[in-house]
Design a protein around this motif. Structure first.
Motif: not given
Length: 117
Positions: A34, A50, A64-67, A69-73
């Motif tokens: 994240t 950012s 980037a993939e939203r999970d 409320r988090s975004i995993h890079y």
């Protein structure tokens, strides 16, 4: 990969924090990290991070993939492989044996990436 794409990727990596982010994400593997975890690991302010993540994403080096409320890079190893291939496609003046050490690195990395996915 086209020349403009290679230039974008090289420009994205041509900054210290972005290079550190990419290398950290390579180490993180397919799980990625994240933005908060990246900021903590590299001791970078979130708003600064950012901007760096955006530059890396625009170049295709990071996804980037939203999970929730988090975004995993994650690092895009396929884009890096295309970049290095572009840089070395005319390697060694037609003597591929000179490029064998680099090719061996990519062979082992590709095998590892295939096992992970």
């Amino acid at each position: 990969m086209e020349k403009e794409e290679a230039l974008d990727a090289l420009a994205a990596l041509g900054q210290e924090t972005r290079l550190d982010v990419f290398r950290l994400l390579v180490k993180a593997g397919k799980e990625g990290m994240t933005a908060g975890a990246i900021a903590d690991a590299l001791k970078v302010l979130p708003n600064t991070l950012s901007a760096h993540l955006s530059a890396l994403a625009r170049s295709g080096l990071v996804t980037a993939e939203r999970d929730g409320r988090s975004i995993h890079y994650t690092a895009s190893l396929s884009t890096m492989q295309l970049l290095v291939t572009y840089l070395l496609e005319d390697c060694c003046g037609g003597n591929p044996d000179l490029c064998a050490p680099i090719a061996n690195i990519f062979t082992s990395c590709t095998s590892i990436e295939d096992e992970v996915t």
